[in-house]
Design an enzyme around this catalytic site. Structure first.
Site, mmCIF file in Angstrom:
data_model
loop_
_atom_site.group_PDB
_atom_site.id
_atom_site.type_symbol
_atom_site.label_atom_id
_atom_site.label_comp_id
_atom_site.label_asym_id
_atom_site.label_seq_id
_atom_site.Cartn_x
_atom_site.Cartn_y
_atom_site.Cartn_z
ATOM 1 N N CYS A 99 1.572 -2.258 -2.106
ATOM 2 C CA CYS A 99 1.238 -0.887 -1.751
ATOM 3 C C CYS A 99 0.088 -0.890 -0.755
ATOM 4 O O CYS A 99 -0.952 -1.512 -0.994
ATOM 5 C CB CYS A 99 0.859 -0.123 -3.013
ATOM 6 S SG CYS A 99 0.013 1.436 -2.722
ATOM 7 N N GLU A 100 0.267 -0.211 0.367
ATOM 8 C CA GLU A 100 -0.769 -0.239 1.397
ATOM 9 C C GLU A 100 -1.991 0.614 1.036
ATOM 10 O O GLU A 100 -3.025 0.511 1.685
ATOM 11 C CB GLU A 100 -0.207 0.223 2.739
ATOM 12 C CG GLU A 100 0.203 1.680 2.798
ATOM 13 C CD GLU A 100 0.761 2.060 4.168
ATOM 14 O OE1 GLU A 100 0.530 3.215 4.563
ATOM 15 O OE2 GLU A 100 1.411 1.230 4.816
ATOM 16 N N HIS A 101 -1.877 1.431 0.006
ATOM 17 C CA HIS A 101 -2.997 2.283 -0.380
ATOM 18 C C HIS A 101 -4.024 1.562 -1.254
ATOM 19 O O HIS A 101 -5.218 1.836 -1.167
ATOM 20 C CB HIS A 101 -2.490 3.531 -1.111
ATOM 21 C CG HIS A 101 -1.600 4.380 -0.274
ATOM 22 N ND1 HIS A 101 -0.538 5.096 -0.784
ATOM 23 C CD2 HIS A 101 -1.594 4.607 1.061
ATOM 24 C CE1 HIS A 101 0.075 5.750 0.192
ATOM 25 N NE2 HIS A 101 -0.543 5.468 1.313
ATOM 26 N N HIS A 102 -3.543 0.661 -2.134
ATOM 27 C CA HIS A 102 -4.458 -0.017 -3.052
ATOM 28 C C HIS A 102 -4.315 -1.541 -3.018
ATOM 29 O O HIS A 102 -5.021 -2.239 -3.750
ATOM 30 C CB HIS A 102 -4.214 0.455 -4.491
ATOM 31 C CG HIS A 102 -4.370 1.932 -4.670
ATOM 32 N ND1 HIS A 102 -3.302 2.806 -4.659
ATOM 33 C CD2 HIS A 102 -5.488 2.693 -4.838
ATOM 34 C CE1 HIS A 102 -3.746 4.045 -4.818
ATOM 35 N NE2 HIS A 102 -5.053 4.008 -4.929
ATOM 36 N N GLN A 140 6.929 2.826 -0.494
ATOM 37 C CA GLN A 140 8.350 2.675 -0.827
ATOM 38 C C GLN A 140 9.239 3.547 0.049
ATOM 39 O O GLN A 140 10.350 3.151 0.419
ATOM 40 C CB GLN A 140 8.570 2.993 -2.304
ATOM 41 C CG GLN A 140 10.014 2.764 -2.760
ATOM 42 C CD GLN A 140 10.176 2.969 -4.247
ATOM 43 O OE1 GLN A 140 9.250 2.739 -5.033
ATOM 44 N NE2 GLN A 140 11.353 3.411 -4.663
ATOM 45 N N HIS A 168 5.291 0.661 -9.795
ATOM 46 C CA HIS A 168 4.088 0.508 -8.976
ATOM 47 C C HIS A 168 2.876 0.234 -9.864
ATOM 48 O O HIS A 168 2.526 1.063 -10.717
ATOM 49 C CB HIS A 168 3.850 1.780 -8.160
ATOM 50 C CG HIS A 168 4.895 2.024 -7.107
ATOM 51 N ND1 HIS A 168 4.616 1.959 -5.751
ATOM 52 C CD2 HIS A 168 6.217 2.316 -7.210
ATOM 53 C CE1 HIS A 168 5.721 2.214 -5.064
ATOM 54 N NE2 HIS A 168 6.703 2.435 -5.925
ATOM 55 N N CYS A 170 -0.113 0.356 -9.055
ATOM 56 C CA CYS A 170 -1.190 1.315 -8.804
ATOM 57 C C CYS A 170 -1.080 2.520 -9.735
ATOM 58 O O CYS A 170 -2.072 3.236 -9.941
ATOM 59 C CB CYS A 170 -1.197 1.762 -7.344
ATOM 60 S SG CYS A 170 0.324 2.542 -6.783
#
Length: 214
Positions: A99-102, A140, A168, A170
């Site tokens: 995941c590019e956010h976390h 995703q 996920h 996250c």
């Protein structure tokens, strides 16, 4: 001045990857990991962590190796003239991404189908296409579209369908901490979007229990 990187496009669907990182950055990367450990309150010099910066650098290079991969090159010459006009489907393709956010993993299964237009692709190439885009920092939703777009560009079929079901970390390890949630995304192109019967057949097969085809 545009912020779009070389090899990318505003919608993130370009097939050509951006330039891959070089070995010259390894020492810098390891230094950043070492500093992260220190900021977490750890002793980066203790025995168990001495090689952690090197391991993390190598691990992230492996997990994001899709940046150095190209969809056309992965498929290569595994395209064959064939008069088959019915759905071709490969389901339950395992995928692992970040995941590019976390920068936490998400993982699950991808189901891919297409309707040939006088040309088929070697079946092993479909999981390889998934790898090209899964092994990058992702969301995703974009991953699903990129796989569909790549197959459409490479094969020029009558239609493409992609469904991804993923968990996920996250959401499971932090935040709402919901352990049993799954995220499902789909991308439908060509006849999979315009023909209700084709769409229904694909979605029925994609969501059927594992090992069951009805």
């Amino acid at each position: 001045m545009s912020s779009t990187k070389v090899g990318s496009s505003p919608d993130g669907l370009a097939l050509q990857p951006p330039p891959a990182p070089t070995d010259a950055g390894d020492a810098e990367f390891e230094g950043l990991v070492r500093r992260q450990l220190e900021l977490l309150g750890e002793d980066a010099g203790r025995e168990g962590l001495l090689k952690t910066p090197e391991r993390v650098a190598k691990s992230l290079a492996w997990l994001t190796r899709g940046y150095a991969m190209d969809a056309h090159a992965v498929v290569g010459d595994a395209l064959f003239e064939e008069s088959h006009e019915s759905m071709v489907m490969v389901r339950d393709i395992e995928l692992y991404s970040l995941c590019e956010h976390h920068l936490l993993p998400f993982f699950g299964k991808c189901h891919i189908a297409y309707i040939p237009n006088r040309r088929i692709v070697g079946l092993s190439k479909l999981p390889r296409l998934v790898e090209v885009f899964a092994r990058r920092l992702q969301v995703q939703e974009r991953l699903t579209e990129q796989i569909a777009h790549a197959l459409e560009e490479v094969l020029r079929p009558r239609g493409v369908g992609v469904v991804i079901e993923a968990a996920h970390l996250c959401m499971m390890m932090r935040g709402v901490e919901k352990q049993n949630s799954r995220t499902i995304t789909s991308a439908l192109r060509g006849s999979f979007r315009t023909d209700p019967a084709t769409r229904d057949e694909f979605l029925r097969l994609a969501h059927a229990p594992a090992g069951v085809a009805r």
